[in-house]
Enzyme design. Sequence first.
Site, PDB file in Angstrom:
ATOM      1  N   ARG A 188      -0.570  -0.211  18.311  1.00  0.00           N
ATOM      2  CA  ARG A 188      -1.799  -0.589  17.293  1.00  0.00           C
ATOM      3  C   ARG A 188      -1.616   0.487  16.030  1.00  0.00           C
ATOM      4  O   ARG A 188      -0.833   1.383  16.013  1.00  0.00           O
ATOM      5  CB  ARG A 188      -3.050  -0.492  17.831  1.00  0.00           C
ATOM      6  CG  ARG A 188      -3.287   0.608  19.009  1.00  0.00           C
ATOM      7  CD  ARG A 188      -3.123   1.922  18.677  1.00  0.00           C
ATOM      8  NE  ARG A 188      -3.921   2.404  17.680  1.00  0.00           N
ATOM      9  CZ  ARG A 188      -3.665   3.371  16.792  1.00  0.00           C
ATOM     10  NH1 ARG A 188      -2.715   4.248  16.895  1.00  0.00           N
ATOM     11  NH2 ARG A 188      -4.555   3.583  15.817  1.00  0.00           N
ATOM     12  N   ARG A 193      -2.633  -9.923  15.275  1.00  0.00           N
ATOM     13  CA  ARG A 193      -3.920  -9.265  14.420  1.00  0.00           C
ATOM     14  C   ARG A 193      -4.097  -9.820  13.196  1.00  0.00           C
ATOM     15  O   ARG A 193      -3.331  -9.400  12.549  1.00  0.00           O
ATOM     16  CB  ARG A 193      -4.000  -7.843  14.967  1.00  0.00           C
ATOM     17  CG  ARG A 193      -3.727  -7.349  16.566  1.00  0.00           C
ATOM     18  CD  ARG A 193      -4.012  -5.799  16.634  1.00  0.00           C
ATOM     19  NE  ARG A 193      -5.463  -5.505  16.545  1.00  0.00           N
ATOM     20  CZ  ARG A 193      -5.889  -4.212  16.408  1.00  0.00           C
ATOM     21  NH1 ARG A 193      -4.848  -3.130  16.543  1.00  0.00           N
ATOM     22  NH2 ARG A 193      -6.916  -4.164  16.225  1.00  0.00           N
ATOM     23  N   ASP A 242      -6.267  -0.238   7.245  1.00  0.00           N
ATOM     24  CA  ASP A 242      -5.609  -1.361   7.524  1.00  0.00           C
ATOM     25  C   ASP A 242      -5.461  -2.545   6.589  1.00  0.00           C
ATOM     26  O   ASP A 242      -4.583  -3.140   6.563  1.00  0.00           O
ATOM     27  CB  ASP A 242      -6.386  -2.312   8.564  1.00  0.00           C
ATOM     28  CG  ASP A 242      -6.399  -1.217   9.959  1.00  0.00           C
ATOM     29  OD1 ASP A 242      -7.006  -0.234   9.888  1.00  0.00           O
ATOM     30  OD2 ASP A 242      -5.458  -1.743  10.761  1.00  0.00           O
TER      31      ASP A 242
HETATM   32  O1  MRU Z   1      -7.478  -1.049  16.148  1.00  0.00           O
HETATM   33  P1  MRU Z   1      -6.462  -0.136  15.819  1.00  0.00           P
HETATM   34  O2  MRU Z   1      -6.252   1.143  16.637  1.00  0.00           O
HETATM   35  O3  MRU Z   1      -5.094  -0.776  15.295  1.00  0.00           O
HETATM   36  O4  MRU Z   1      -7.044   0.411  14.252  1.00  0.00           O
HETATM   37  C1  MRU Z   1      -6.253   1.471  13.634  1.00  0.00           C
HETATM   38  C2  MRU Z   1      -6.861   1.712  12.361  1.00  0.00           C
HETATM   39  O5  MRU Z   1      -7.859   1.616  12.154  1.00  0.00           O
HETATM   40  C3  MRU Z   1      -6.360   3.214  11.533  1.00  0.00           C
HETATM   41  O6  MRU Z   1      -6.837   3.937  11.066  1.00  0.00           O
HETATM   42  C4  MRU Z   1      -5.524   2.247  10.609  1.00  0.00           C
HETATM   43  O7  MRU Z   1      -4.553   1.215  11.190  1.00  0.00           O
HETATM   44  C5  MRU Z   1      -4.543   3.223   9.826  1.00  0.00           C
HETATM   45  S1  MRU Z   1      -3.023   3.688  10.626  1.00  0.00           S
HETATM   46  C6  MRU Z   1      -2.032   4.837   9.769  1.00  0.00           C
END
Ligand code: MRU
Length: 346
Positions: A51, A94, A238
């Site tokens: 993730r 996703r 993201d």
């Molecule tokens: O649901 P996740 O764990 O994939 O969410 C990740 C995040 O929100 C991170 O902060 C984001 O992807 C930045 S990672 C460098």
Amino acid sequence: MTYQYDTLRAVTWRADQLHLLDQRKLPQEQTVMVLENAPNVAQAIKDMVVRGAPAIGITAAYGVVLAAKAAHATAPDNWQTVIEPDMQQLAQARPTAVNLVWALERMKACFAKITGNPVPTLLEEARRIQQEDIDANHQMGDLGAALLPQGCRVLTHCNAGALATGGYGTALGVIRSAYAAGKVSQVYADETRPWLQGARLTAWELLQDNIPVTVLADSAAAALMLQKRVDWIIVGSDRITANGDVANKIGTYSLAILARQHGVKFMVVAPTSTVDMNLAEGSQIVIEQRAMEEVLTIGGQPMAANGAKAWNPSFDVTPAALVDVIVTEKGVVEQPTTERVAAMMS
Ligand code: MRU
């Protein structure tokens, strides 16, 4: 240049297979999942074996290598068509992190120049995407660390570290670089309900590098700021839209409001592969809704009253007006606006 505190890799390609450190099991277990086909890669992204926005883009790129290998074996003259369902499945794993489609588009851009076996060319491109991400993180680490004062106390949310990227991390890259420079006196990590990326992953990865960390319940952040115990909030993203709005892990928006109220600075660290110039503003971002069980249970154990439902948006959007600075590998954007983001991207 070698970077201190840069030891961890969550996504690796070894002997024609994709190896993913299983982030569902950390910190209790360090297990590696080995993947040999694209549908399983898409499922691993969905299930959060891997993730973090840049890491899922890199994983999908290696997924394309596996898809091309299978397609070429059955249809050597037609693999570019046969691969399409796998590409779709990877793209849909996703929805919120733009790095996923960004990486797939980069892989697809290689297709036209390939003659014969596609695997060597595509593997080279996937490796390049990962290495460029690591290089960008080093660069952002330096740029972000330069903005912090001596003795800085920082708070981060979710995990925007080596586990979430090709390596080194975005927000944690800045914290690593600043720590190496002797500038950081305290690192706080929000536990990050419901999936606990902060308590499980950020705390684990910082401690792997011997960087001390203090975990707090998400709801304790306001009191921490009121007591003047934090100087900078540092988070990843993201998807950043053209006007500088920032989608990141649910809870980021509350931190930004709290930071403004308490005079705490708010930094977003993300490579340009996270910037989506096709979306004008954050309200256009698709926010992933995840399973109710993530909120209603902890570690598989029921926690909420039997029969209760849950609302579980995985991300929120912080308006650009609450962001003091966006750090990318191309430079720093202070008080982001559409014009400033466009200037940085050009
Ligand atoms: O649901 P996740 O764990 O994939 O969410 C990740 C995040 O929100 C991170 O902060 C984001 O992807 C930045 S990672 C460098």
